[in-house]
Design a protein around this motif. Sequence first.
Motif, mmCIF file in Angstrom:
data_model
loop_
_atom_site.group_PDB
_atom_site.id
_atom_site.type_symbol
_atom_site.label_atom_id
_atom_site.label_comp_id
_atom_site.label_asym_id
_atom_site.label_seq_id
_atom_site.Cartn_x
_atom_site.Cartn_y
_atom_site.Cartn_z
ATOM 1 N N GLN A 15 0.847 -1.193 0.000
ATOM 2 C CA GLN A 15 0.000 0.000 0.000
ATOM 3 C C GLN A 15 0.880 1.239 0.000
ATOM 4 O OE1 GLN A 15 -2.203 -0.496 3.633
ATOM 5 N NE2 GLN A 15 -3.866 -1.595 2.614
ATOM 6 N N ASP A 16 0.455 2.264 -0.739
ATOM 7 C CA ASP A 16 1.234 3.504 -0.709
ATOM 8 C C ASP A 16 1.100 4.155 0.667
ATOM 9 O OD1 ASP A 16 -1.151 4.996 -0.627
ATOM 10 O OD2 ASP A 16 -1.150 5.350 -2.782
ATOM 11 N N GLY A 17 1.916 5.160 0.909
ATOM 12 C CA GLY A 17 1.974 5.796 2.221
ATOM 13 C C GLY A 17 0.631 6.324 2.692
ATOM 14 N N ALA A 18 -0.134 6.938 1.795
ATOM 15 C CA ALA A 18 -1.427 7.510 2.168
ATOM 16 C C ALA A 18 -2.425 6.425 2.561
ATOM 17 C CB ALA A 18 -1.978 8.344 1.012
ATOM 18 N N SER A 61 10.808 0.301 0.049
ATOM 19 C CA SER A 61 11.564 1.395 -0.587
ATOM 20 C C SER A 61 11.132 1.606 -2.035
ATOM 21 C CB SER A 61 13.073 1.130 -0.505
ATOM 22 O OG SER A 61 13.431 0.020 -1.306
ATOM 23 N N PHE A 62 10.405 0.656 -2.608
ATOM 24 C CA PHE A 62 9.910 0.770 -3.981
ATOM 25 C C PHE A 62 8.453 1.222 -4.050
ATOM 26 C CE2 PHE A 62 13.236 -2.512 -4.068
ATOM 27 C CZ PHE A 62 14.113 -1.918 -4.960
ATOM 28 N N VAL A 63 7.839 1.438 -2.881
ATOM 29 C CA VAL A 63 6.423 1.816 -2.822
ATOM 30 C C VAL A 63 6.326 3.323 -2.576
ATOM 31 C CG1 VAL A 63 4.254 1.463 -1.575
ATOM 32 C CG2 VAL A 63 5.804 -0.455 -1.922
ATOM 33 N N ALA A 64 5.450 3.980 -3.329
ATOM 34 C CA ALA A 64 5.283 5.436 -3.226
ATOM 35 C C ALA A 64 4.884 5.839 -1.803
ATOM 36 C CB ALA A 64 4.213 5.905 -4.208
ATOM 37 N N GLY A 65 5.576 6.848 -1.282
ATOM 38 C CA GLY A 65 5.256 7.366 0.039
ATOM 39 C C GLY A 65 5.717 6.497 1.186
ATOM 40 N N ARG A 66 6.493 5.470 0.912
ATOM 41 C CA ARG A 66 6.984 4.569 1.954
ATOM 42 C C ARG A 66 8.501 4.510 1.860
ATOM 43 N NH1 ARG A 66 2.799 0.644 3.404
ATOM 44 N NH2 ARG A 66 4.145 0.115 5.125
#
Length: 175
Positions: free
Chosen positions: A31-34, A125-130
Amino acid sequence: MIKTFLRALLKPFSFVPALMMMSLIFSFSSQDGAASGNLSYKVSEIIVESANEAFELHWSGSEIHYYIEQIHYPVRKLAHMTEYFLLAVSVSFPLYVYGVRGLWLPILAGGFCVGFAALDEYHQSFVAGRGPSKKDVAIDSIGVLAGVLMVQFFCFIGRMTIFRPLARKKRKSSE
């Protein structure tokens, strides 16, 4: 004869819960950061609102929001520990069934689970916002240690209270 065959057939399936737990952890990490933050925020909101209703605290909207913000970070970290606690239990128990005991159980199960935690942080490290966090691996490791120790404790108690008396009874009946 059939009992032995069934055990040999079903024993490998004891690892299915571990695979399911690894899949669940991987999906949460994808899951992305949001989305991840929103999920844990909703959990924090449920906790605060439930406490407000259960204890009839009559908090205002701003007080509820304040308490949600206060527990949001601990809820996220507790979720990390819980995930890895469950992973450690689901990895340790089948290993125990296969005869891994004593110091080898925490070494093998714990090493595997902590290694998975480190790889999972790398995956983030490859996930947006994470991003990867050594602190999260340390928190995950606390859950792993608790899970492995719990399995060792309960299996030891089971051996002493249930299975040892059954083995004695079986030996006496065969004599």
